[in-house]
Design an enzyme around this catalytic site. Structure first.
Site, PDB file in Angstrom:
ATOM      1  N   PRO A  88       0.823  -1.212   0.000  1.00  0.00           N
ATOM      2  CA  PRO A  88       0.000   0.000   0.000  1.00  0.00           C
ATOM      3  C   PRO A  88       0.855   1.259   0.000  1.00  0.00           C
ATOM      4  O   PRO A  88       0.374   2.336  -0.352  1.00  0.00           O
ATOM      5  CB  PRO A  88      -0.835  -0.125   1.283  1.00  0.00           C
ATOM      6  CG  PRO A  88      -0.177  -1.160   2.090  1.00  0.00           C
ATOM      7  CD  PRO A  88       0.597  -2.039   1.174  1.00  0.00           C
ATOM      8  N   GLU A 115       1.054  -5.854   6.745  1.00  0.00           N
ATOM      9  CA  GLU A 115       2.106  -5.068   7.439  1.00  0.00           C
ATOM     10  C   GLU A 115       3.414  -5.106   6.663  1.00  0.00           C
ATOM     11  O   GLU A 115       4.292  -4.297   6.898  1.00  0.00           O
ATOM     12  CB  GLU A 115       2.326  -5.602   8.859  1.00  0.00           C
ATOM     13  CG  GLU A 115       1.283  -5.119   9.845  1.00  0.00           C
ATOM     14  CD  GLU A 115      -0.062  -5.774   9.630  1.00  0.00           C
ATOM     15  OE1 GLU A 115      -0.068  -6.870   9.057  1.00  0.00           O
ATOM     16  OE2 GLU A 115      -1.103  -5.195   9.987  1.00  0.00           O
ATOM     17  N   ARG A 157      -1.984  -8.923 -20.841  1.00  0.00           N
ATOM     18  CA  ARG A 157      -2.810  -8.590 -22.005  1.00  0.00           C
ATOM     19  C   ARG A 157      -2.049  -7.670 -22.971  1.00  0.00           C
ATOM     20  O   ARG A 157      -2.449  -7.517 -24.120  1.00  0.00           O
ATOM     21  CB  ARG A 157      -4.128  -7.946 -21.597  1.00  0.00           C
ATOM     22  CG  ARG A 157      -4.005  -6.582 -20.970  1.00  0.00           C
ATOM     23  CD  ARG A 157      -5.369  -6.110 -20.504  1.00  0.00           C
ATOM     24  NE  ARG A 157      -6.227  -5.769 -21.601  1.00  0.00           N
ATOM     25  CZ  ARG A 157      -6.177  -4.607 -22.258  1.00  0.00           C
ATOM     26  NH1 ARG A 157      -5.268  -3.713 -21.944  1.00  0.00           N
ATOM     27  NH2 ARG A 157      -7.021  -4.361 -23.238  1.00  0.00           N
ATOM     28  N   ASP A 172      -8.178   1.369 -25.312  1.00  0.00           N
ATOM     29  CA  ASP A 172      -8.227   1.114 -23.864  1.00  0.00           C
ATOM     30  C   ASP A 172      -8.363   2.433 -23.120  1.00  0.00           C
ATOM     31  O   ASP A 172      -7.748   3.425 -23.496  1.00  0.00           O
ATOM     32  CB  ASP A 172      -6.890   0.493 -23.405  1.00  0.00           C
ATOM     33  CG  ASP A 172      -6.848  -1.002 -23.659  1.00  0.00           C
ATOM     34  OD1 ASP A 172      -7.894  -1.572 -24.004  1.00  0.00           O
ATOM     35  OD2 ASP A 172      -5.759  -1.569 -23.511  1.00  0.00           O
TER      36      ASP A 172
HETATM   37  O1  LIG Z   1      -1.713  -2.673  -3.569  1.00  0.00           O
HETATM   38  C1  LIG Z   1      -1.942  -2.362  -2.239  1.00  0.00           C
HETATM   39  N1  LIG Z   1      -3.189  -1.721  -2.039  1.00  0.00           N
HETATM   40  C2  LIG Z   1      -3.793  -1.871  -0.872  1.00  0.00           C
HETATM   41  N2  LIG Z   1      -3.426  -2.778   0.027  1.00  0.00           N
HETATM   42  C3  LIG Z   1      -2.372  -3.621  -0.171  1.00  0.00           C
HETATM   43  C4  LIG Z   1      -2.035  -4.625   0.764  1.00  0.00           C
HETATM   44  C5  LIG Z   1      -0.960  -5.479   0.534  1.00  0.00           C
HETATM   45  C6  LIG Z   1      -0.229  -5.353  -0.608  1.00  0.00           C
HETATM   46  C7  LIG Z   1      -0.553  -4.375  -1.521  1.00  0.00           C
HETATM   47  C8  LIG Z   1      -1.605  -3.487  -1.311  1.00  0.00           C
END
Ligand SMILES: O[C@H]1NC=Nc2ccccc21
Length: 246
Positions: A88, A115, A157, A172
């Site tokens: 994330p 985490e 793709r 696209d």
């Molecule tokens: O790509 C992310 N978006 C939101 N949460 C995650 C959790 C783990 C890995 C990757 C992500």
């Protein structure tokens, strides 16, 4: 292209055996190898995570199993892979990044639990490989396996011959070109009438210029409603150029 995925949930990647990616594998266009991280966790319980130094919620994935796993995967191939770390806290995954990654010969994905992985793993491999920390969006998932499925589909793709109709890339959403940064407009197919609902006349006109203009206008209309942020990024000159071509 070779794609390796190291994960504690190999079964989560089963979808890579079906549909577009599955067919590409069957045709030999993609060499996909899924590895269970626990194969490199040697203690009695195959432990792969532990509590975070400094305290705090959740668990952090231990460096040792990842180090052994990645050393093993890297040693099993030719050259040096690009490491794609779903997180994330990574850079946004975009169509542009999908295109860039689709041109790499070998990608290794390291999905982790939310985490994340002990930072020293990223540093260890960042010293010798191109490591990309990538997020598929600003929402919370339990782990990186779903992001891997998303990224692999977006990348696969784009590989030559994988998407039947090469034209399909041109329109696209988010693909470069005069439709760049516009969402795709509405689409219709047979029957010509369904529950009293017909088809826009222009689509039945056979006038390709008018159809193309209608599609662009509808794309613009949908983008204004759903993604006004993209409108700022659209180059008006590209519209004029497209208008002249229609
Ligand atoms: O790509 C992310 N978006 C939101 N949460 C995650 C959790 C783990 C890995 C990757 C992500």
């Amino acid at each position: 292209m070779r794609l390796d995925v190291v994960t504690i949930f190999p079964e989560y990647l089963e979808p890579l055996n079906v549909s577009l990616v599955g067919k590409a594998r069957a045709r030999g266009q993609l060499d996909v190898r899924i590895h269970d991280l626990r194969d490199w966790a040697h203690d009695k319980h195959n432990t792969v995570d532990d509590t975070p130094y400094g305290g705090g919620p959740g668990m952090v994935m231990k460096p040792e199993p990842w180090g052994e796993a990645l050393d093993s995967v890297i040693a099993s191939g030719e050259g040096r892979p690009t490491l794609v770390v779903p997180t994330p806290s990574g850079k946004p995954f975009t169509q542009q990044l999908a295109v860039e990654l689709s041109e790499k010969p070998w990608l290794v994905f390291t999905p982790a639990r939310y985490e994340g992985i002990d930072r020293r793993v990223i540093e260890e491999y960042g010293d010798r490989l191109d490591v990309r920390e990538v997020s598929i969006g600003d929402y919370v998932l339990a782990g990186g396996e779903a992001p891997v499925l998303v990224m692999v589909e977006a990348i696969a793709r784009l590989l030559p011959g994988v998407l039947g109709n090469a034209e399909s890339h041109r329109d696209d959403s988010f693909a470069p070109g005069a439709m760049a940064d516009l969402l795709e407009g509405p689409v219709y197919t047979k029957p010509p009438e369904w529950r009293g609902r017909g088809i826009p006349d222009v689509l039945l006109s056979g006038h390709h210029g008018k159809i193309a203009r209608w599609r662009r206008d509808e794309a613009f209309r949908r983008t204004v409603v759903n993604r006004p942020d993209l409108i700022e990024r659209t180059d008006p000159a590209a519209f004029d150029k497209k208008d002249r071509e229609m």
